[in-house]
Design an enzyme around this catalytic site. Structure first.
Site, short mmCIF file in Angstrom:
data_model
loop_
_atom_site.label_atom_id
_atom_site.label_comp_id
_atom_site.label_asym_id
_atom_site.label_seq_id
_atom_site.Cartn_x
_atom_site.Cartn_y
_atom_site.Cartn_z
N GLY A 55 0.85 -1.19 0.00
CA GLY A 55 0.00 0.00 0.00
C GLY A 55 0.87 1.23 0.00
O GLY A 55 2.05 1.15 0.34
N CYS A 82 5.41 -6.01 1.39
CA CYS A 82 5.77 -4.58 1.39
C CYS A 82 5.13 -3.86 2.59
O CYS A 82 5.46 -4.16 3.72
CB CYS A 82 5.39 -3.96 0.06
SG CYS A 82 6.22 -2.41 -0.22
N TYR A 83 4.16 -2.97 2.36
CA TYR A 83 3.52 -2.31 3.50
C TYR A 83 2.96 -3.36 4.46
O TYR A 83 2.99 -3.18 5.69
CB TYR A 83 2.39 -1.37 3.02
CG TYR A 83 1.58 -0.79 4.18
CD1 TYR A 83 2.02 0.34 4.86
CD2 TYR A 83 0.40 -1.42 4.60
CE1 TYR A 83 1.29 0.85 5.93
CE2 TYR A 83 -0.33 -0.91 5.68
CZ TYR A 83 0.13 0.22 6.33
OH TYR A 83 -0.58 0.72 7.39
N SER A 223 -21.30 -7.25 -26.92
CA SER A 223 -20.58 -6.76 -28.10
C SER A 223 -20.20 -7.91 -29.02
O SER A 223 -19.78 -7.69 -30.14
CB SER A 223 -19.31 -6.04 -27.66
OG SER A 223 -18.36 -6.99 -27.21
N GLY A 225 -17.80 -9.85 -28.27
CA GLY A 225 -16.42 -10.17 -27.89
C GLY A 225 -16.41 -11.19 -26.77
O GLY A 225 -17.47 -11.59 -26.25
N VAL A 226 -15.22 -11.61 -26.37
CA VAL A 226 -15.10 -12.65 -25.36
C VAL A 226 -15.71 -12.19 -24.02
O VAL A 226 -16.52 -12.91 -23.42
CB VAL A 226 -13.60 -12.99 -25.10
CG1 VAL A 226 -13.49 -14.16 -24.14
CG2 VAL A 226 -12.87 -13.27 -26.39
N ASP A 227 -15.34 -10.99 -23.59
CA ASP A 227 -15.73 -10.56 -22.25
C ASP A 227 -17.24 -10.45 -22.09
O ASP A 227 -17.82 -11.01 -21.16
CB ASP A 227 -15.09 -9.20 -21.91
CG ASP A 227 -13.58 -9.24 -22.08
OD1 ASP A 227 -13.02 -10.35 -22.11
OD2 ASP A 227 -12.97 -8.16 -22.21
N SER A 229 -19.51 -11.75 -23.91
CA SER A 229 -20.18 -13.04 -24.14
C SER A 229 -20.11 -13.90 -22.87
O SER A 229 -21.10 -14.53 -22.49
CB SER A 229 -19.52 -13.80 -25.28
OG SER A 229 -19.58 -13.05 -26.44
#
Ligand code: XMP
Length: 511
Positions: A55, A82-83, A223, A225-227, A229
């Site tokens: 973070g 890390c943080y 659309s 497209g893959v996502d 669908s």
């Protein structure tokens, strides 16, 4: 079987979803939760292990994120990154200090190979460091297990309690073999079996969607497209015919695409499918618009308006479903990183949206995970392997203003490119490939005639996550064939160039 969960406590770091992805790669289920989560809730979830993310804060700032300290009394292994490591050290009685300047970059880290966390690694490992504060002395019961030339405690452990901290980021590709460190933690230390699969993710997501949406109606922005669908199939499995998929033909789709999408979602899937012919409406709004960001905003806004209108025809619609995936979210600057492009399905949404809520079931997944999920849901390979296509469509592949003539030129050129890629069996090795109609015209000669026509650029890239990408090394012979065909078969094109820039510094799309 007992459900195995790794709980990821979010301290606001930019790589949090990447940590989640790395855990899923080990076939272990995980959830990212805010650091404010209560101890009761954690107990209820009964995780086999906990990961503290990084973070941007310093532990010493007033509003530094701190989770419940009772978490250290649960007898559950914890990995602080890390943080997350600094928080662990500080809370358990170690010393955290502030350096004069930030340490950033790939460093060679010396590892203590007696630690279970580093099982299977070499004693020197290149890791990504990114920190200003550092652990100066470890809490009682801990020992140091890694260091660099400049950071004397780059990792620490209390093996008995199962507490580990790393100052570097094992989740990013810039850390070599970081996946092994994650594996050592979740499988070796937390004793997860690693038997979770995407089908379980599909089941859980469908179940959650069922509960959330109940018998309410939803429309899905499809659309083809893959996502979108995959999102549509998830929703249709959750709420059946209460879902209507709306497919907007904005006139900016590739050649033959409208017919293909219509065929799949009317003949192959049992969903309510509505196609809206909105080409004129979009082209009118886009007349004389040249700015890429403005094109995106206009298209994003117009999309929503079309959905609202169609939604009203269906009756009361509470939910709008979108196929937003994780890279869209970060690149649109909804995280802490700066805005690169406002992807129309995220940042480009108008302020006023006439739906109760937007549902984005793929929001935390990466592209390859969405494809796996699609396969699990029974979508055909040819759809799941489709290359991505941006929401604003060909509008951002025509540099400058958009006209019907330019659209026709681009569609034809792009079709030839795709056809040649397919003939040469290169679909699998190329992550994305398309033609761009540049705003440049140049002089050429055809027969005995001087021409002054458009310049088409071909773009093809190879990438795993679309956040970085390399230009594809297509052979000269294939490029030559594509170039000849486009110039011969498409009117008003007399020159072809191939884009040889990677991302960064370029982006994949030209706008
Ligand atoms: P860039 O050009 O940012 O593209 O390197 C990364 C990936 O995102 C796609 N892309 C979009 N997708 N709406 C979308 O749904 C958008 O506005 C958009 N802009 C770029 C791009 O095709 C590539 O796969």
């Amino acid at each position: 079987m007992e459900k195995e969960l790794i709980l990821i406590i979010d301290f606001g770091g930019q790589y949090n979803q990447l940590i989640a992805r790395r855990v899923r790669e080990q076939n272990v289920y995980c959830e990212v939760v805010p650091y404010t989560i209560s101890i009761e809730k954690i107990k209820e979830k009964n995780p086999k292990g906990i990961i503290f993310t990084g973070g941007p804060s310093s532990i010493y700032t007033e509003d530094a994120p701190k989770c419940t300290e009772d978490i250290f009394n649960l007898n559950i292994p914890i990995l602080g990154i890390c943080y997350g490591m600094q928080y662990m050290a500080y809370t358990l009685g170690g010393q955290v200090k502030r350096a004069d300047k930030r340490e950033y970059g790939q460093m060679s880290v010396n590892l203590d190979l007696n630690s279970k966390l580093f099982n299977g690694l070499d004693d020197k490992n290149i890791c990504l460091m990114s920190h200003t504060d550092y652990v100066d002395s470890v809490p009682q019961g801990f020992m140091k297990i890694a260091n660099t030339d400049t950071c004397k405690i780059a990792a620490m452990q209390n093996e008995e309690k199962g507490f580990y901290g790393v100052q570097f980021h094992p989740e990013v590709n810039h850390t070599e073999k970081g996946n092994i460190i994650i594996r050592n933690f979740v499988i070796g230390i937390c004793k997860c079996s690693g038997s979770w699969k995407m089908d379980a993710y599909a089941k859980t997501t469908i179940e959650n969607l069922k509960q959330k949406l109940g018998d309410k109606k939803a429309v899905c922005a499809l659309s083809g497209g893959v996502d979108s669908s995959v999102a549509a199939v998830l929703l249709s499995k959750a709420i059946g015919k209460n879902l209507t998929c709306i497919f907007v033909d904005h006139g900016l789709l590739r050649k033959n695409e409208v017919e293909e999408v219509e065929d799949i979602f009317t003949n192959k899937f049992d969903v309510n499918f509505v196609k809206v012919d909105a080409k004129e409406r979009f082209l009118n709004k886009l007349k004389n618009v040249t700015s890429p960001e403005q094109k995106r905003k206009i298209i994003g806004e117009e999309f929503i308006r079309v959905f609202e209108e169609e939604g009203k025809k269906i009756g009361s619609v509470d939910y709008l479903v979108q196929g937003t995936i994780y890279p869209d979210v970060i690149e649109s600057g909804l995280g802490k990183s700066s805005v690169i492009k406002s992807h129309h399905n995220v940042g480009g949404l108008p302020d006023y949206v006439d739906f109760k809520e937007i549902v984005e079931p793929l929001r935390n997944l990466f592209k390859d995970e969405v494809r796996n999920l699609g396969r699990e849901l029974g979508l055909p390979d040819y759809l799941v392997n489709r290359q991505p296509f941006p929401g604003p469509g060909l509008a951002i592949r025509i540099i400058g203003d958009i006209t019907e003539e330019k659209l026709e030129i681009l569609k034809d050129a792009d079709y030839i490119f795709r056809e040649e890629v397919s003939k040469n069996n290169m679909e699998k090795e190329l992550s994305q490939y398309f033609a761009v109609l540049t705003d440049t015209r140049s002089v050429g000669v055809m027969g005995d005639e001087r021409t002054y026509d458009y310049l088409i650029a071909l773009r093809a890239v190879v990438t795993d996550d679309f956040m970085t990408a390399k230009f594809a090394k297509i052979s000269y012979e294939i490029l030559e064939k594509i170039s000849q065909r486009i110039v011969n078969e498409v009117n008003h094109v007399n020159r072809i160039v191939y884009d040889v820039t990677s991302k960064p510094p370029a982006t994949i799309e030209w706008e």
